[in-house]
Write an enzyme that holds these catalytic residues in place. Sequence first.
Site: not given
Length: 224
Positions: A179-180
């Site tokens: 993810c981020r």
Amino acid sequence: MMDTRADRKAALYGAFALSGKALASGKRLELLDLLAQGERSVDALARAAGLNLTTASAHLQTLKQAGFVTARRDGTRIHYRLAGDDVAQLLSLLLKVAETHQAAVTPALQDYLGSDSATEIDRAELQARAAAGDVVILDVRPAEEYAAGHIPGAISIPVDELAERIGELPEDLEIVVYCRGEYCVFAYDAVRTLTEHGRRAIRLNDGMLEWRVAELPVDVTATA
């Protein structure tokens, strides 16, 4: 009063300190983390960070005054982006230094991310396994972040859609989720969801922030 060298040195370090003051807010760090994923409008940033427009705008103005972000106007909307790759590097280093030296970070991480026994792999191993074709790379960030830039070959299924869309993923390959960044909870939640549905899933040990900082290849989805 005479302007001494000590005065000039104090003025220099005072100017440096303005950057530190701009970073002295959890929400401003969160906004920088979001902008490390790609350019966003003020209203999109406000929604993602759980802020009202006025507060988000004030934080972004502080970051702009410190030189960390730039802005452009598109009609009635204002869009922000990081002022440079060095800002992403600074954010990544700040988070890692805080984890290493700030005692409060570890328990806060455990409380936020949860504890599990899921396997993690690093970027080099991911690249090697992707080249060998024995894994599926799954990006579980919001679709707009995926479109702004993602690991080459990654499939996009936002974490809040994953349970309903698991059937879109091959059943015979291990799934590597990212993810981020290293401290993004989406990958943790996604691995739990995939495991509960009988899939083999592991995490990348960091995420898009660190991938960009390492200057690794990034694909962008063309928009109409």
